[in-house]
Motif scaffolding. Structure first.
Motif, mmCIF file in Angstrom:
data_model
loop_
_atom_site.group_PDB
_atom_site.id
_atom_site.type_symbol
_atom_site.label_atom_id
_atom_site.label_comp_id
_atom_site.label_asym_id
_atom_site.label_seq_id
_atom_site.Cartn_x
_atom_site.Cartn_y
_atom_site.Cartn_z
ATOM 1 N N GLU A 55 7.157 1.157 0.328
ATOM 2 C CA GLU A 55 7.540 1.599 1.671
ATOM 3 C C GLU A 55 8.040 0.447 2.524
ATOM 4 O O GLU A 55 8.935 0.619 3.351
ATOM 5 C CB GLU A 55 6.350 2.284 2.342
ATOM 6 C CG GLU A 55 5.986 3.622 1.711
ATOM 7 C CD GLU A 55 4.622 4.131 2.146
ATOM 8 O OE1 GLU A 55 4.372 5.338 1.993
ATOM 9 O OE2 GLU A 55 3.791 3.318 2.621
ATOM 10 N N VAL A 56 7.480 -0.752 2.320
ATOM 11 C CA VAL A 56 7.951 -1.938 3.037
ATOM 12 C C VAL A 56 9.400 -2.221 2.674
ATOM 13 O O VAL A 56 10.242 -2.499 3.541
ATOM 14 C CB VAL A 56 7.053 -3.149 2.724
ATOM 15 C CG1 VAL A 56 7.711 -4.452 3.189
ATOM 16 C CG2 VAL A 56 5.694 -2.996 3.387
ATOM 17 N N ARG A 57 9.720 -2.147 1.389
ATOM 18 C CA ARG A 57 11.097 -2.379 0.947
ATOM 19 C C ARG A 57 12.043 -1.316 1.513
ATOM 20 O O ARG A 57 13.166 -1.614 1.913
ATOM 21 C CB ARG A 57 11.161 -2.406 -0.578
ATOM 22 C CG ARG A 57 10.424 -3.578 -1.195
ATOM 23 C CD ARG A 57 10.524 -3.603 -2.714
ATOM 24 N NE ARG A 57 11.888 -3.864 -3.141
ATOM 25 C CZ ARG A 57 12.674 -2.953 -3.720
ATOM 26 N NH1 ARG A 57 12.241 -1.718 -3.920
ATOM 27 N NH2 ARG A 57 13.889 -3.260 -4.090
ATOM 28 N N ARG A 58 11.580 -0.080 1.550
ATOM 29 C CA ARG A 58 12.415 0.989 2.121
ATOM 30 C C ARG A 58 12.676 0.744 3.601
ATOM 31 O O ARG A 58 13.767 1.033 4.095
ATOM 32 C CB ARG A 58 11.724 2.343 1.916
ATOM 33 C CG ARG A 58 11.778 2.846 0.481
ATOM 34 C CD ARG A 58 10.993 4.131 0.333
ATOM 35 N NE ARG A 58 11.047 4.611 -1.039
ATOM 36 C CZ ARG A 58 10.254 5.556 -1.523
ATOM 37 N NH1 ARG A 58 9.358 6.128 -0.733
ATOM 38 N NH2 ARG A 58 10.349 5.939 -2.779
ATOM 39 N N ALA A 59 11.673 0.235 4.305
ATOM 40 C CA ALA A 59 11.860 -0.069 5.730
ATOM 41 C C ALA A 59 12.933 -1.130 5.911
ATOM 42 O O ALA A 59 13.743 -1.066 6.843
ATOM 43 C CB ALA A 59 10.541 -0.534 6.340
ATOM 44 N N GLY A 60 12.948 -2.112 5.019
ATOM 45 C CA GLY A 60 13.984 -3.142 5.082
ATOM 46 C C GLY A 60 15.375 -2.580 4.820
ATOM 47 O O GLY A 60 16.345 -2.928 5.503
ATOM 48 N N MET A 61 15.471 -1.673 3.844
ATOM 49 C CA MET A 61 16.766 -1.078 3.513
ATOM 50 C C MET A 61 17.291 -0.193 4.639
ATOM 51 O O MET A 61 18.499 -0.022 4.798
ATOM 52 C CB MET A 61 16.642 -0.249 2.227
ATOM 53 C CG MET A 61 16.421 -1.062 0.969
ATOM 54 S SD MET A 61 17.826 -2.129 0.557
ATOM 55 C CE MET A 61 19.090 -0.922 0.192
#
Length: 200
Positions: A55-61
């Motif tokens: 979810e952290v990576r998705r927030a960055g994307m």
């Protein structure tokens, strides 16, 4: 007030991200440092709010779209690396081609559930299901390949039944228990069980 080097870096990212937000509020486009700061800040905030590594990576994307940056910035920012604090410790989260992720930029991600349908995970290994309760006053997170019988002592379950098993979830993902939460989880056998240390 004493701030560690990590805390000082976090405040610098936040300050640069706030500048980026003000630039956007005034109808202007972001340069590369501003875009990177905003992406990194959103990843830090997601982790702070209890998000998983995925979810952290998705927030960055999803943080910055193509129409929010100056010409050439999309190509210039090929990768953003952020070390975030998750429930199971500090982890490095990397997003590649991060600008425009929310708008379908680049190769679209595989929909939820499609990966498991297309590829059988850990075929031929033993599996079992256990009920696990978090008796701690704090959240507990367990990552995919951690030996499950060795997890946080505040997680209450049949550890003998879990010996030689890990969570049956995709690599790199994790499961989080809120304080007092009980949930059933599926476990899959490790490729090779560790020796028990007992005599034959």
């Amino acid at each position: 007030m004493y701030l560690s080097p990590t805390e000082e870096d976090r405040l610098r990212i936040f300050a640069a991200a706030e500048l980026a937000r003000r630039v956007l509020e005034r109808g202007q486009r972001l340069n590369a440092p501003e875009a990177v700061a905003l992406i990194a800040d959103e990843m830090h905030m997601a982790a702070r709010l209890g998000a998983s590594w995925t979810e952290v990576r998705r927030a960055g994307m999803a943080a910055v779209s193509v129409d929010q940056v100056l010409e050439g910035v999309e190509e210039l920012v090929a990768e953003v690396r952020v070390e975030v604090l998750l429930g199971d410790g500090r982890r490095l989260a990397v997003v590649r081609d991060p600008i425009g992720g929310a708008a379908g930029h680049g190769v679209p991600p595989m929909p939820e559930g499609r990966l498991e349908e297309a590829i059988e995970l850990s075929p031929g290994r033993g599996r079992r299901r256990l009920t696990v309760t978090n008796t701690s006053a704090r959240p507990v997170r367990v990552s995919s390949h951690y030996p499950f019988w060795r997890t946080n002592a505040r997680l209450e379950f049949d550890r003998n039944a879990a010996r030689g098993f890990r969570l049956d979830i995709p690599a790199g993902s994790s499961i989080r228990w809120a304080p007092g939460e009980a949930r059933e989880v599926d476990l899959v056998a490790l490729e090779r069980e560790e020796p028990s240390g007992e005599g034959e």
